[in-house]
Design an enzyme around this catalytic site. Structure first.
Site, PDB file in Angstrom:
ATOM      1  N   ASP A  48       0.812  -1.221   0.000  1.00  0.00           N
ATOM      2  CA  ASP A  48       0.000   0.000   0.000  1.00  0.00           C
ATOM      3  C   ASP A  48       0.841   1.265   0.000  1.00  0.00           C
ATOM      4  O   ASP A  48       0.412   2.320   0.458  1.00  0.00           O
ATOM      5  CB  ASP A  48      -0.949  -0.006   1.208  1.00  0.00           C
ATOM      6  CG  ASP A  48      -0.211  -0.247   2.520  1.00  0.00           C
ATOM      7  OD1 ASP A  48       1.023  -0.395   2.493  1.00  0.00           O
ATOM      8  OD2 ASP A  48      -0.881  -0.278   3.572  1.00  0.00           O
TER       9      ASP A  48
ATOM     10  N   ASP B   9       2.371   6.244   2.687  1.00  0.00           N
ATOM     11  CA  ASP B   9       1.819   4.991   3.193  1.00  0.00           C
ATOM     12  C   ASP B   9       0.301   5.176   3.197  1.00  0.00           C
ATOM     13  O   ASP B   9      -0.233   5.952   3.986  1.00  0.00           O
ATOM     14  CB  ASP B   9       2.350   4.748   4.605  1.00  0.00           C
ATOM     15  CG  ASP B   9       1.749   3.507   5.251  1.00  0.00           C
ATOM     16  OD1 ASP B   9       0.993   2.786   4.564  1.00  0.00           O
ATOM     17  OD2 ASP B   9       2.025   3.271   6.443  1.00  0.00           O
TER      18      ASP B   9
ATOM     19  N   LYS C  65      15.408  27.405  18.905  1.00  0.00           N
ATOM     20  CA  LYS C  65      14.471  26.794  17.948  1.00  0.00           C
ATOM     21  C   LYS C  65      15.131  25.688  17.108  1.00  0.00           C
ATOM     22  O   LYS C  65      15.206  25.786  15.872  1.00  0.00           O
ATOM     23  CB  LYS C  65      13.875  27.872  17.039  1.00  0.00           C
ATOM     24  CG  LYS C  65      13.073  28.911  17.799  1.00  0.00           C
ATOM     25  CD  LYS C  65      12.484  29.960  16.885  1.00  0.00           C
ATOM     26  CE  LYS C  65      11.679  30.980  17.690  1.00  0.00           C
ATOM     27  NZ  LYS C  65      11.131  32.060  16.850  1.00  0.00           N
TER      28      LYS C  65
END
Length: 346
Positions: free
Chosen positions: A223, A328, A273
């Site tokens: 898949d 996916d 950050k």
């Protein structure tokens, strides 16, 4: 070779005949000149003919006077590296010669990405619960994506990398998959179906194959929608003597704050950050067949179980990041994303 029979011409043929033949094979624009023993002695393109005329040759001259006698070819037993070299040199048609120097096969390098010495297994037995109601009457691998089912995109990609034997493990509505692809002859390959009487996880079905005929095998989920470079994954696995190579998806996490590094309550540093990259399992693996005896017979067993066994035994397991796209198709939004991407792929 049938596909390229029109590309064969005698080296004694006239250049006019060659021009007519080139007109019949506009897609490749290359002829293979052979002698009386059917040995390949040269190649001929429109450019070679033009250069011949510039140098004083005429329409009555034979192909032999126009053809290029130094050309790129490979012999039987060629390696993945030979194929890769030809592709990097921009070769379009690559002839494979037998021991007598005769053409045995011709590869179109626009259609073939590589020739990997692999057999493959596609895991296609799952129920696809999260995609209900779409999967109530259709197995998830057979859901349409563009003009063909999801699993067919993967099969065609495996074929483009030279894989000619594919096992498909099936359970839920597997008859639909088997009816659609049959034995693989319509695609010029062999397909064998491995029926799971009970769910066997992401690796258990490997134990039901009596014998793989290649030193490594490729295992993948059915898949996935991806342009993964199977050649890169294979070469890295082999070059690093790994027992398993895992395709991975880079996953980036951005922290919107300044982050302290600390020892107990003392600040030892500051990252403003920061961005962290981790690697997620992409569901595509190259396995050395020597590890398959670790998989229990006809038992639920995941590929991650094997991975953990190998790592615990200090066996080499590598990962190879996917550079292109990878989806996916597990949920409805994933399916919508894949349907959007396939519109822009030719």
């Amino acid at each position: 070779m049938n596909e390229f029979s029109k590309n064969i011409i005698s080296h004694n043929a006239s250049v006019i005949e060659a021009m007519k033949k080139l007109n019949e094979v506009p897609g490749s624009l290359t002829l293979f000149a052979v002698n009386e023993q059917q040995q390949l002695v040269g190649t001929l393109t429109d450019g070679d003919i033009r250069r011949g005329f510039i140098h004083g040759l005429s329409l009555t001259d034979t192909v032999e006077k126009f053809m290029l006698k130094s050309f790129h070819k490979v012999n039987n037993g060629f390696t993945v590296h030979d194929f890769k070299t030809a592709r990097e040199k921009g070769i379009r048609l690559l002839p494979v010669l037998n021991d007598k120097g005769q053409i045995e096969k011709v590869y179109d390098l626009k259609k073939r990405q590589s020739i990997l010495p692999l057999e493959a297994m596609i895991m296609a037995g799952g129920r696809g619960e999260r995609l209900r109601p779409l999967t109530d009457k259709t197995p998830k691998p057979m859901l349409p994506l563009g003009n063909k089912p999801i699993i067919e995109h993967n099969i065609d990609r495996l074929i483009s990398f030279g894989i000619e034997k594919i096992y498909i493990s099936v359970k839920y509505l597997g008859e639909q998959i088997e009816d659609y692809f049959g034995d693989g002859a319509s695609k010029g390959i062999q397909i064998e179906y491995i029926w799971e009487d009970q769910p066997l996880g992401t690796a258990g079905a490997l134990s039901l194959v009596k014998k793989f005929n290649t030193k490594h095998i490729l295992l993948m989920n059915s898949d996935l929608f991806t342009d993964t470079d199977f050649e890169d994954l294979y070469l890295n696995t082999v070059q690093q003597n790994a027992f398993m190579g895992v395709a991975t998806v880079p996953y980036t996490t951005k922290v919107p704050y300044g982050i302290f590094t600390t020892t107990e309550n003392q600040i030892t540093g500051l990252k403003e950050k920061p961005i962290y990259t981790n690697y997620a399992n992409a569901g595509i693996y190259i396995l050395n067949t020597s590890v398959l005896n670790k998989i229990p017979q006809n038992t639920f067993y995941n590929i991650t179980d094997l991975m953990e066994q190998l790592i615990a035994a200090n066996q080499i397991v590598i990962h190879n990041p996917i550079v292109g796209y990878w989806i996916d198709i597990g949920q409805h939004q994933d399916y919508k994303n894949a349907q959007e991407i396939v519109k822009h792929i030719h």
